[in-house]
Design a protein around this motif. Structure first.
Motif, mmCIF file in Angstrom:
data_model
loop_
_atom_site.group_PDB
_atom_site.id
_atom_site.type_symbol
_atom_site.label_atom_id
_atom_site.label_comp_id
_atom_site.label_asym_id
_atom_site.label_seq_id
_atom_site.Cartn_x
_atom_site.Cartn_y
_atom_site.Cartn_z
ATOM 1 N N ALA A 84 0.801 -1.229 0.000
ATOM 2 C CA ALA A 84 0.000 0.000 0.000
ATOM 3 C C ALA A 84 0.833 1.279 0.000
ATOM 4 N N GLN A 85 1.981 1.229 0.600
ATOM 5 C CA GLN A 85 2.815 2.409 0.877
ATOM 6 C C GLN A 85 1.971 3.532 1.503
ATOM 7 N N TRP B 29 -1.505 -6.415 13.225
ATOM 8 C CA TRP B 29 -0.101 -6.143 13.506
ATOM 9 C C TRP B 29 0.186 -4.721 13.978
ATOM 10 N N LEU C 73 11.901 -7.670 7.530
ATOM 11 C CA LEU C 73 11.958 -8.786 8.480
ATOM 12 C C LEU C 73 12.963 -9.861 8.063
ATOM 13 N N TYR D 187 9.156 5.549 13.562
ATOM 14 C CA TYR D 187 8.979 6.278 14.818
ATOM 15 C C TYR D 187 9.218 5.280 15.945
ATOM 16 N N VAL E 87 6.873 2.280 16.680
ATOM 17 C CA VAL E 87 6.705 1.204 15.696
ATOM 18 C C VAL E 87 8.024 0.472 15.445
ATOM 19 N N ASN F 231 8.834 -3.734 16.454
ATOM 20 C CA ASN F 231 9.052 -4.487 15.208
ATOM 21 C C ASN F 231 10.476 -4.996 15.093
HETATM 22 C C1 LIG Z 1 11.748 -5.067 11.236
HETATM 23 C C2 LIG Z 1 10.566 -4.239 10.892
HETATM 24 C C3 LIG Z 1 10.620 -2.860 10.986
HETATM 25 C C4 LIG Z 1 9.492 -2.094 10.688
HETATM 26 N N1 LIG Z 1 9.558 -0.748 10.818
HETATM 27 C C5 LIG Z 1 8.448 -0.005 10.586
HETATM 28 C C6 LIG Z 1 8.478 1.405 10.722
HETATM 29 O O1 LIG Z 1 9.497 1.996 11.028
HETATM 30 N N2 LIG Z 1 7.324 2.094 10.501
HETATM 31 C C7 LIG Z 1 6.168 1.459 10.132
HETATM 32 O O2 LIG Z 1 5.152 2.128 9.958
HETATM 33 N N3 LIG Z 1 6.120 0.148 9.999
HETATM 34 C C8 LIG Z 1 7.219 -0.612 10.198
HETATM 35 N N4 LIG Z 1 7.161 -1.956 10.039
HETATM 36 C C9 LIG Z 1 5.894 -2.590 9.672
HETATM 37 C C10 LIG Z 1 5.699 -2.751 8.160
HETATM 38 O O3 LIG Z 1 6.829 -3.354 7.605
HETATM 39 C C11 LIG Z 1 5.459 -1.418 7.486
HETATM 40 O O4 LIG Z 1 4.397 -0.762 8.131
HETATM 41 C C12 LIG Z 1 5.083 -1.597 6.040
HETATM 42 O O5 LIG Z 1 6.099 -2.267 5.365
HETATM 43 C C13 LIG Z 1 4.832 -0.233 5.421
HETATM 44 O O6 LIG Z 1 4.621 -0.337 4.059
HETATM 45 P P1 LIG Z 1 3.162 -0.362 3.422
HETATM 46 O O7 LIG Z 1 2.418 0.844 3.831
HETATM 47 O O8 LIG Z 1 3.365 -0.598 1.967
HETATM 48 O O9 LIG Z 1 2.519 -1.598 4.144
HETATM 49 P P2 LIG Z 1 1.625 -2.829 3.696
HETATM 50 O O10 LIG Z 1 2.466 -4.030 3.629
HETATM 51 O O11 LIG Z 1 0.828 -2.482 2.500
HETATM 52 O O12 LIG Z 1 0.681 -2.998 4.974
HETATM 53 C C14 LIG Z 1 -0.412 -2.112 5.230
HETATM 54 C C15 LIG Z 1 -0.229 -1.378 6.523
HETATM 55 O O13 LIG Z 1 -0.218 -2.280 7.621
HETATM 56 C C16 LIG Z 1 0.481 -1.681 8.703
HETATM 57 N N5 LIG Z 1 1.462 -2.655 9.216
HETATM 58 C C17 LIG Z 1 1.709 -3.869 8.712
HETATM 59 N N6 LIG Z 1 2.560 -4.552 9.502
HETATM 60 C C18 LIG Z 1 2.850 -3.731 10.522
HETATM 61 C C19 LIG Z 1 3.684 -3.858 11.662
HETATM 62 N N7 LIG Z 1 4.363 -4.980 11.911
HETATM 63 N N8 LIG Z 1 3.797 -2.805 12.470
HETATM 64 C C20 LIG Z 1 3.118 -1.663 12.237
HETATM 65 N N9 LIG Z 1 2.307 -1.494 11.177
HETATM 66 C C21 LIG Z 1 2.170 -2.524 10.341
HETATM 67 C C22 LIG Z 1 1.157 -0.431 8.183
HETATM 68 O O14 LIG Z 1 0.432 0.692 8.605
HETATM 69 C C23 LIG Z 1 1.051 -0.595 6.682
HETATM 70 O O15 LIG Z 1 0.977 0.642 6.020
HETATM 71 C C24 LIG Z 1 8.289 -2.735 10.308
HETATM 72 C C25 LIG Z 1 8.248 -4.124 10.200
HETATM 73 C C26 LIG Z 1 9.366 -4.867 10.492
HETATM 74 C C27 LIG Z 1 9.284 -6.350 10.381
#
Ligand SMILES: Cc1cc2nc3c(=O)[nH]c(=O)nc-3n(C[C@H](O)[C@H](O)[C@H](O)COP(=O)(O)OP(=O)(O)OC[C@H]3O[C@@H](n4cnc5c(N)ncnc54)[C@H](O)[C@@H]3O)c2cc1C
Ligand code: SF4
Length: 508
Positions: free
Chosen positions: A266-267, A310, A370, A399, A402, A406
């Motif tokens: 989704a970013q 999550w 991960l 932040y 999070v 994680n």
């Molecule tokens: C080691 C590690 C570090 C991470 N660091 C961050 C970080 O600094 N900031 C951050 O926002 N997320 C972090 N995440 C969670 C997750 O990887 C990111 O939220 C996600 O990759 C953001 O990209 P997306 O919006 O395309 O997410 P998508 O994969 O499209 O997922 C949708 C939404 O789900 C939420 N989400 C999913 N998994 C998690 C999770 N484990 N923790 C919190 N939110 C989650 C996010 O809001 C994300 O935008 C981390 C995960 C891991 C395993």
């Protein structure tokens, strides 16, 4: 007439802000001063990703403009620290009261609740945080949970409580709670991923870019800054995801590719984490797409699990475990963060792609965070807070609340298994199965030892050998079983190659 000030930290740019709502119950809109502070101290806490700083400051400045057009007085302050900014405001405006919403992060919330009143000399009211649904669900919000709590029951309770993706009160839509096993496909070679929507910088963003270009320390550059900086733009980014990518989110959720990191993701985390998107609205929009038969159940459930499961669970774990989480190190890992993560210079093709992308754009997807970054750091014994500091510096959505659960909790399993009960570790075979990185790598994912053996392989087996007793006692027994097929001679080779790689290549 009472003068009331409202302090809004930069990651709380909510359209419906509870601190403003409470101020409006106490006085007229003209008597409300809203404070936004660009704190130099805060902006320099880490050598941050420059695109993240542009995003944050530009979004704050757009938010300030929006509040002004709604009739509020906005005091937009550039100060050395939050405290100095607030002290200066209190001297100048002399409000009767300061209202602020509890911060998502420990240190700022501590300041708000324990120190601020004394430091600025006026009464401070801290209202409950409304950015997270778990804060509003009392069985989780009120209880300081000391027992081991697991994500799956947490997720189900949240879905039931909020009625998300449910048929009636008890039954999950589609008949199952979780479609995780349908969410593990690699990206087919012929599939080309739709581009994501981008936004050209306006004059406010241009001004911020010029300011950030003067910052000496930082990661990456401000060039090609194309992210949303207003609520309307963030909404457009969300709509684009739901229309063009959500339907394939489920199957390719764990995929990695040299094509890029976003794929069918989704970013949106960067917008959610500063209040440009509202969690409940995202969940409802995704569910509506499912109800209108635009997306299959395994995709919508997978997506909703990421957010209502999550994301909320991680925030909850953070508040269960702070401040101890910051220093947790249950595997006693002592090595520093390898230089290759700071410059992308390595023969390891997966790390080269992921690190270079993160340094440049601030993003990599969940599975790269991960199973590439944290997996490597766990196997190589890198100090948990060093890894967290790298994440905090480089990612545009990073932040404290999070990153710590994680990285230190899930990614490195350093919190004694409180976030996840076993380490997420894997050899190069996993990366080979879920990506095309290994095709262009000088190492071989099929070799355990030897000059071109994949470092993930000998580090993985070395980790199992070193920690056999502890792993056998926990949920990782299955991983350890593989050691039965490795004879003493090969064990010795694995240990020596791991040692040599850590010393020679990473210079530990
Ligand atoms: C080691 C590690 C570090 C991470 N660091 C961050 C970080 O600094 N900031 C951050 O926002 N997320 C972090 N995440 C969670 C997750 O990887 C990111 O939220 C996600 O990759 C953001 O990209 P997306 O919006 O395309 O997410 P998508 O994969 O499209 O997922 C949708 C939404 O789900 C939420 N989400 C999913 N998994 C998690 C999770 N484990 N923790 C919190 N939110 C989650 C996010 O809001 C994300 O935008 C981390 C995960 C891991 C395993
Ligand atoms: S062979 Fe190993 S180092 Fe190379 S890309 Fe694959 S997993 Fe990464």
């Amino acid at each position: 007439m009472t003068t009331v000030s409202v302090w809004i930290p930069g990651d709380q740019l909510l359209l419906q802000h509870p601190a403003i709502q409470i101020a409006e119950e106490q006085t007229t809109r003209e008597q409300i001063h809203i404070i936004l502070i660009e704190s130099l101290e805060r902006l320099r806490l880490f050598p941050y990703q420059r695109k993240k700083i542009v995003l944050l400051l530009s979004a704050m400045r757009h938010y300030a403009d929006r509040l002004r057009t709604e009739g509020y007085q906005v005091d937009y302050i550039q100060a050395k620290s939050f405290v100095e900014g607030l002290q200066e405001h209190a001297r100048r405006i002399q409000p009767q009261q300061l209202i602020t919403m509890a911060a998502s992060e420990y240190d700022t919330r501590y300041l708000q609740q324990k120190e601020l009143e004394k430091l600025i000399g006026i009464p401070v009211t801290v209202v409950a945080n409304t950015q997270f649904l778990v804060e509003l669900y009392s069985p989780f919000a009120n209880r300081k949970e000391t027992r081991h709590a697991v994500m799956e029951p947490f997720y189900r309770a949240m879905r039931q409580h909020y009625g998300i993706l449910m048929d009636g009160k008890e039954s999950p839509s589609g008949g199952r709670w979780n479609y995780d096993e349908l969410n593990r496909e690699p990206l087919p070679r012929q599939l080309s991923v739709p581009p994501i929507v981008t936004f050209a910088p306006d004059s406010i963003t241009q001004e911020v870019i010029e300011l950030v270009n003067t910052f000496e320390n930082g990661v990456g550059t401000t060039t090609h800054f194309e992210y949303a900086v207003t609520h309307e733009q963030a909404q457009q980014a969300l709509n684009d995801f739901i229309e063009c990518r959500l339907s394939r989110f489920g199957p390719y959720e764990d995929a990695m590719s040299t094509q890029g990191s976003v794929l069918y993701h989704a970013q949106i985390s960067l917008y959610m984490n500063i209040g440009l998107l509202d969690t409940m609205e995202i969940l409802q929009a995704a569910e509506a797409a499912y109800r209108q038969e635009q997306v299959p159940i395994q995709s919508v459930e997978g997506f909703i699990r990421q957010i209502l499961g999550w994301r909320e669970y991680m925030y909850w774990q953070y508040w269960q475990q702070m401040p101890d989480l910051r220093t947790a190190n249950s595997w006693n890992a002592q090595r520093p963060m390898p230089q290759m993560f700071w410059d992308g210079q390595t023969r390891m093709n997966c790390i080269k792609h992921v690190a270079t992308r993160v340094l440049d754009s601030g993003y990599s997807n969940h599975i790269e965070r991960l199973m590439v970054v944290c997996n490597f750091c766990q196997l190589a014994g890198v100090k948990p807070y060093d890894v967290a500091a790298w994440f905090l510096s480089c990612y545009f959505d990073a932040y404290d609340w999070v990153v710590l659960p994680n990285v230190i909790g899930m990614g490195l399993n350093a919190d004694n298994g409180r976030t996840t009960s076993k380490p997420y570790i894997a050899s190069g075979k996993y990366i080979d199965r879920m990506s095309n990185y290994c095709k262009g790598c000088t190492y071989s994912p099929n070799k355990r030892t030897g000059p071109d053996a994949c470092p993930f392989n000998f580090l993985y087996w070395n980790f199992l050998i070193e920690n056999e007793t502890r792993l056998r006692a926990g949920r990782s027994n299955q991983n350890v079983l593989g050691l039965r097929h490795i004879n003493d001679q090969e064990r010795l080779e694995i240990i020596q190659e791991a040692r040599q790689f850590l010393q020679d290549t990473l210079q530990f």
